[in-house]
Structures are given as C-alpha cells and as structure tokens.
Design an enzyme around this catalytic site. Structure first.
Site, PDB file in Angstrom:
ATOM      1  N   SER A  82     135.647  -7.577  39.617  1.00 27.09           N
ATOM      2  CA  SER A  82     134.421  -6.853  39.286  1.00 27.09           C
ATOM      3  C   SER A  82     134.441  -6.541  37.799  1.00 27.09           C
ATOM      4  O   SER A  82     134.560  -7.445  36.982  1.00 27.09           O
ATOM      5  CB  SER A  82     134.301  -5.590  40.141  1.00 27.09           C
ATOM      6  N   HIS A 120     131.624  -9.601  41.195  1.00 28.11           N
ATOM      7  CA  HIS A 120     130.399  -8.811  41.253  1.00 28.11           C
ATOM      8  C   HIS A 120     129.528  -9.171  40.052  1.00 28.11           C
ATOM      9  O   HIS A 120     129.771  -8.726  38.927  1.00 28.11           O
ATOM     10  CB  HIS A 120     130.719  -7.311  41.219  1.00 28.11           C
ATOM     11  N   ASP A 147     136.111  -2.394  46.608  1.00 26.79           N
ATOM     12  CA  ASP A 147     135.794  -3.643  47.306  1.00 26.79           C
ATOM     13  C   ASP A 147     136.957  -4.623  47.214  1.00 26.79           C
ATOM     14  O   ASP A 147     137.529  -4.834  46.142  1.00 26.79           O
ATOM     15  CB  ASP A 147     134.540  -4.261  46.690  1.00 26.79           C
TER      16      ASP A 147
END
Length: 341
Positions: A158, A185, A278
């Site tokens: 991310s 992401h 995540d």
C-alpha cells in the site's frame, strides 16, 4: 475529518476549501504554502489526511511526503492540476508513502461538481482505510486437481509500495522461475501506468492482470481495477466486487484468502510497506497452509502498518529488510521442493 492542505496556489486552496465545506464532518486544520511548512505543521498538528500538491517551493510534494512519513506519518492524498501529466511524480509520491492521487477540483465550469465529488470520495475512502478493522478469515476450500504447480509469489503493498515493489522486482533475475501477482492499493486509473513504470525497473515482464488469465513464470501481474483480484478454482485470475464493504480496493486479504482456498501449487506470500492492516490475516492463512511468508521490517518500511499487523499476528515466517526480500525469493524459487519451514 481534520484535513491539512499543502498547496501554494490560492485558487487551488480555495477550491479545496469549498469542496471540504460541503461535508459537515470535515474541517480544514491548517494550510501550508510550501512543502517545508507542511512538514512543520504536520509535526505540530497531525491531521486525518493531508491534501498534498506536487509542485511547491522549498520542498516539493514528493519530498514533503517522504519527510512527513518519516517524522509524523499520516494519510496523504496527492492533489495536483493533472494526475495524468504528472504520472511519474505521482508514482514517486506513492513510493514515498502517499495513498492515492486526484486532480485538483475546479472552482467554476461544468466539471466543478464532478471534480469536487471525486476529491471528497477519495478523502472518505482514505478515512475508511486508515481506520479499518480486521477482516474475518474464511475457511479454506478443498483443493482442485489439475492446478498448475509452478510457484506463485503473491505480494501485497500500500503506502510506499511502488518504491518497495521496484526495489524487490529490480533485484530479481531475468531467469526467476515463479509467477508473481501484485495487489497494490492503487486506483484503477493509475494501474496501467504503474505497471509500465515497474516494467522499466526490472528484467521481468510487468503488466496489468487480465480477467481469466493464468499466472506464468517470469511474468508479473498487477491488479488493475477497483474490484478485488482473486484466484479461481481453475488457477485463473478474476475480478470481483465482493466483499463490497471492504475499505481497501483491491484488497490484499481477498487475494491471499483466494489463494489459500484455490491454489494447489507452491506459493510464497509477501507483505510490504502500507498503512492499515490489509493482508495481515490473509498472510496468516497462507502461513497456516504451510507456505513461506515474508513481511518487510520496520526500518525499511515507508509506513509500518500492514507488515506490523502481520508481525503482531505471527503471520510472517521471515521479517526482512527490503533489500533482503528479493534474495530470499530467488533462493526459495531456485529450490522449489525445499521445505518452507
């Protein structure tokens, strides 16, 4: 949400203020006229999100992002006059820790409402991501015979991910024998450009993942839509909107869990720098299946969120500095029958 603005253009600042004012729950915490002020203001009052311009005096948006993530990390959304025209700077900023990017909204004209709504949607998405809870792990399904046995390396990242991905992929040999699938992401509008940029950083082939294709050795596939990437029973990739309520799109956890459910070949899970949690539960599920799992260490992470969550869950068999991850992968792929223990 408390919002910091870093922008030296008065008209842009006014457009951002007007957009923010349409949401009762949002307020401007401070306005910095250059990158240096943004770093100082953030150290004194950390906002829920910073709207960071790319081109500013004293420190540009990339360097300001890098310094903020090192000193007082918080979510950063790049807001620039044209994301498309500044694509490479956007990727640099994301490599330094920014989460996403959007065009500066307009103050007048037919696109005013649309551009303001897009900005607000990005702000609210970041708010959901930064405060997200863990996802519930799903039970693995039965293995499907006939699955390809070539090793698969699954990488999640991310904030700070583009730079970390470039470092890992760039250090892998052209003869690397595993397929690689990346869930970063990133909004779908940047995915193709990011794949092209990463392709220039490594001897491997990097491109976006297409619906229905099968991972192949020596090829790196990047999740490329705002839907989640998953592995199907036939060993092919597919996109899905479900789970619809996850704040991360695409979700690393969703992809990792789909591997645990559907992939019968050898796999290695890697979780790189990123904000939030995540991927941590999915990496834990991969380890529980007996696969080798790796998390980036704190010292080399632009944002020690996702790998920290993985370490807390004992999801990673190995916690490594960024520079050691590619050699670890190359060593394991060279000996595919070696125990992952």
């Amino acid at each position: 949400m408390k919002i910091g603005i870093a922008n030296d253009m008065p008209l842009a600042v006014e457009a951002l203020r007007q957009a923010i004012a349409t949401r009762p729950g949002h307020r401007v915490l401070w306005v910095a006229a250059n990158g240096e002020e943004a770093v100082q203001f953030c150290a004194a009052q950390v906002p829920d999100v910073i709207l960071m311009d790319l081109v500013m005096p004293k420190l540009d948006g990339v360097e300001a992002t890098r310094q903020i993530m090192a000193r007082s990390p918080c979510p950063i959304l790049i807001v620039t006059s044209s994301v498309g025209a500044n694509a490479w700077r956007v990727y640099e900023a994301m490599g330094a820790g920014a989460l996403d990017a959007v065009d500066t909204p307009t103050l007048a004209g037919p696109d005013t409402r649309r551009t303001m709504d897009l900005l607000l949607a990005k702000i609210e998405q970041i708010g959901r991501v930064s405060g997200a809870l863990d996802f519930t792990a799903r039970a693995p399904a039965a293995a499907v015979p006939g699955m390809p046995k070539a090793p698969l390396v699954a990488i999640g990242a991310s904030a700070g991910g583009p730079g970390a991905l470039a470092a890992v992929l760039g250090a892998l040999p052209a003869s690397f024998g595993a397929s690689i699938v990346i869930v970063q992401h990133v909004d779908q509008s940047f995915a193709a450009g990011m794949a092209a940029w990463l392709d220039g950083q490594t001897p491997l082939t990097v491109r976006i993942a297409l619906e229905g294709e099968q991972p192949a050795p020596g090829c790196v596939l990047l999740a490329a839509t705002n839907d989640h990437l998953r592995m199907t029973a036939g060993g092919k990739l597919a996109y899905t909107r479900e789970p619809a309520d996850t704040p991360y799109r695409p979700s690393v956890d969703t992809f990792f869990h789909s591997l645990v459910e559907r992939w019968t070949g050898e796999a290695i899970g890697v979780l790189l720098t990123g904000m939030g949690r995540d991927g941590a539960i999915g990496l834990k599920a991969m380890r529980a299946k007996g696969w080798h799992t790796i998390a980036q260490d704190e010292a080399t992470s632009a944002v020690y969120g996702m790998p920290k969550a993985a370490a807390a869950l004992f999801a990673a068999r190995a916690i490594l500095p960024l520079g050691a991850i590619a050699p670890e992968l190359a060593s394991r792929v060279k000996s595919p029958h070696q125990s992952a223990g």
